[in-house]
Design an enzyme around this catalytic site. Structure first.
Site, PDB file in Angstrom:
ATOM      1  N   TYR A 142     -42.611  19.633 -54.480  1.00 51.20           N
ATOM      2  CA  TYR A 142     -42.602  19.887 -55.914  1.00 51.20           C
ATOM      3  C   TYR A 142     -43.223  21.238 -56.281  1.00 51.20           C
ATOM      4  CZ  TYR A 142     -41.500  14.899 -56.187  1.00 51.20           C
ATOM      5  OH  TYR A 142     -40.919  13.675 -56.023  1.00 51.20           O
ATOM      6  N   LYS A 189     -42.282  11.766 -42.075  1.00 50.75           N
ATOM      7  CA  LYS A 189     -40.984  11.919 -41.413  1.00 50.75           C
ATOM      8  C   LYS A 189     -41.193  12.885 -40.252  1.00 50.75           C
ATOM      9  CE  LYS A 189     -37.213  10.887 -42.532  1.00 50.75           C
ATOM     10  NZ  LYS A 189     -36.388   9.802 -41.907  1.00 50.75           N
ATOM     11  N   ASP A 221     -39.010   6.200 -44.405  1.00 51.64           N
ATOM     12  CA  ASP A 221     -37.846   5.363 -44.724  1.00 51.64           C
ATOM     13  C   ASP A 221     -38.063   3.932 -44.239  1.00 51.64           C
ATOM     14  OD1 ASP A 221     -37.800   6.543 -42.226  1.00 51.64           O
ATOM     15  OD2 ASP A 221     -35.643   6.884 -42.176  1.00 51.64           O
ATOM     16  N   ASP A 245     -44.083   9.497 -54.381  1.00 50.18           N
ATOM     17  CA  ASP A 245     -43.436   9.292 -55.671  1.00 50.18           C
ATOM     18  C   ASP A 245     -42.481   8.100 -55.569  1.00 50.18           C
ATOM     19  OD1 ASP A 245     -42.556   9.676 -58.207  1.00 50.18           O
ATOM     20  OD2 ASP A 245     -41.631  11.629 -57.872  1.00 50.18           O
ATOM     21  N   ASP A 249     -43.186   3.887 -56.856  1.00 52.53           N
ATOM     22  CA  ASP A 249     -42.293   3.218 -57.804  1.00 52.53           C
ATOM     23  C   ASP A 249     -41.710   1.946 -57.199  1.00 52.53           C
ATOM     24  OD1 ASP A 249     -42.757   5.065 -59.731  1.00 52.53           O
ATOM     25  OD2 ASP A 249     -40.644   5.362 -60.238  1.00 52.53           O
TER      26      ASP A 249
END
Ligand code: NAD
Length: 355
Positions: A142, A189, A221, A245, A249
Site C-alpha cells: 500500500y 508467501k 492462502d 487486510d 475481514d
C-alpha cells in the site's frame, strides 16, 4: 494521577456507541479503582464542519498527550464530494500516520449465545474461537514506491519492507501471545515473495527471544483456508499489511455481526488507538439502535493493552458475555426469543452486569 483517555467519537453512530463505551469505562474504573480522565475531541466530518479540517491540530495534540485514544467512526455521504484531503477518512488516516500506528490488533471471538450468527457450521466452531490477528499497518504494497504507471502500458505497486518494520510488529505478536495461549502463526508467501522470505527469517530471529512461544509459518492462502476449515487451531496470527487486510475481514465474518468487533492500533509512541471495525453506519445513525458492544469491547482492549489491566478488561468481556447470555440483543443480532434493546439500554445492561 489519572490516565488520560482522548475520546474522538466522530460521525454517524460513532458518538452513540462511544458514549456507551465511556459509560462502561467509567463504571469499571470505579469498580477497580482505576482513575480515568476523559477528554473529548472532534474528528472526521464533525471536525470538518466545526473547523474546516477532519483532523484539526488541537485533536492531534489531544491524541498525542493521551495515554490511549477511544475512536468512534468517521464518514458520511454529505462529505463525499470534498477533496480527498478534507474528507472525514483523513481523520483516521492522519492519526495512524502521525502517531505511527503500525500494528493493528483484531480479536476474532465467537460468543456462545451468538454462535448461530457465524456462517460456519457449529461443529467447526465447537465451543467457539478466540483468535488475535496482528496486521502490519505501515508498509508493504500500500505504501511502497514506485507506485502507479511507470511506463506506457505498465502499472506497478511495490511491496517494500524494512527489517525494523517487520521486527517491531513481530514483537507485538509474540508479546500478545505471552498473554494468551503462547502460539504464533506467521502468515506469508515465502514461496514466491522476497519480502515474505525476509519476514520468515526475521520471525525465526525474533522467536528466539520468546522461547516460551511456539512459532509456525503458514502460507497466507493456506491460512485463509484454515480459518474456515479449522479456526480453533489459531491463537495469534501475525502478517503483513495486504494479507492482514484480507485475513482480518475474513476473520470478522466468522464472528458474525460487525457490531461486535473491536480493534486496537498500537504505535511507536505512547498512545494506542482503539476503534470498532465498523464504520459510521449512516443508515441507522440517530435512531438509537446501533450495537455498542464493539465500542465497549474497544474499552476492554484499552484496559488490557494501554493500561495493563487484564483483570478489568476480563470483567468487561465477562459482562458482555452475560448480557448476551441473558438474551439482550440490538436489532443487528435479532434472534427469536430474545429481547431487542437500543444502544443506551445495551450499555446500561453491561454496566449493571459489571456489578
Ligand atoms: P458500516 O460499517 O458503517 O456499515 C455497514 C452495515 O453494517 C450497515 O448496514 C450498518 O447499519 C451496519 N452496522 C455497522 N455498524 C453497526 C453497529 N454498531 N450496529 C448495528 N449495525 C451496524 O460501513 P459502510 O456502510 O461501508 O460505511 C459507512 C461510512 O462509514 C462510510 O462513510 C465509510 O467511509 C465509513 N467507514 C468508516 C470507518 C472508520 O471510521 N474507521 C470504517 C469503515 C467505514
Amino acid at each position: 494521577m489519572s490516565y488520560r483517555i482522548a475520546v474522538l467519537p466522530g460521525d454517524g453512530i460513532g458518538p452513540e456507541v462511544t458514549r456507551e463505551a465511556v459509560k462502561v469505562l467509567e463504571a469499571v474504573g470505579r469498580r477497580f479503582g482505576i482513575p480515568l480522565e476523559f477528554e473529548w475531541g472532534l474528528v472526521g466530518g464533525a471536525a470538518y464542519e466545526a473547523t474546516g479540517h477532519p483532523l484539526p491540530p488541537e485533536t492531534l495534540e489531544l491524541a498525542r498527550r493521551a495515554d490511549a485514544i477511544l475512536f468512534g467512526a468517521v464518514g458520511g455521504d454529505q462529505w463525499d464530494q470534498l477533496p480527498l484531503e478534507l474528507r472525514p477518512e483523513q481523520g483516521i488516516l492522519g492519526l495512524r500516520k502521525e502517531l505511527d500506528l503500525y500494528a493493528n490488533l483484531r480479536p476474532v471471538i465467537t460468543y456462545k449465545p451468538l454462535l448461530h450468527t457465524s456462517p460456519l457450521r457449529p461443529e467447526i466452531l465447537g465451543d467457539g474461537v478466540d483468535i488475535l490477528i496482528v496486521r502490519e499497518l505501515t508498509g508493504g504494497l500500500y505504501f511502497g514506491q514506485p507506485k502507479g504507471q511507470v511506463a506506457p502500458g505498465l502499472t506497478v505497486d511495490t511491496c517494500a519492507y524494512t527489517d525494523d518494520q517487520i521486527r517491531r510488529v513481530l514483537h507485538v505478536a509474540f508479546q500478545a501471545a505471552r498473554k494468551r495461549r503462547r502460539q504464533v502463526v506467521s502468515a506469508d508467501k515465502a514461496n514466491v515473495m522476497a519480502t515474505s522470505r525476509r519476514w520468515r527469517e526475521l520471525a525465526e530471529e525474533v522467536a528466539r527471544e520468546y522461547p516460551d512461544v511456539e512459532l509456525r509459518h503458514m502460507y497466507a492462502d493456506n491460512c485463509a483456508m484454515q480459518l474456515i476449515r479449522n479456526p480453533r487451531q489459531f491463537d495469534v496470527i501475525v502478517t503483513e499489511n495486504t494479507f492482514g487486510d484480507i485475513l482480518t475481514d475474513e476473520g470478522a465474518t466468522l464472528a458474525g455481526s460487525i457490531g461486535l468487533l473491536p480493534s486496537a492500533s498500537l504505535g511507536s509512541g505512547r498512545a494506542a488507538l482503539y476503534e470498532p471495525i465498523h464504520g459510521s453506519a449512516p443508515d441507522i445513525a440517530g435512531k438509537g439502535i446501533a450495537n455498542p458492544l464493539a465500542a465497549i469491547l474497544c474499552g476492554a482492549m484499552l484496559l488490557r493493552y494501554s493500561l495493563d489491566r487484564p483483570d478489568a478488561a476480563a470483567a468487561v468481556e465477562a459482562a458482555v458475555q452475560e448480557v448476551l447470555a441473558r438474551g439482550l440483543r440490538t436489532p443487528d443480532l435479532r434472534q427469536e426469543g430474545c429481547r431487542i434493546v437500543g444502544t443506551q439500554e445495551m450499555g446500561d445492561a453491561v454496566v449493571a452486569a459489571l456489578g
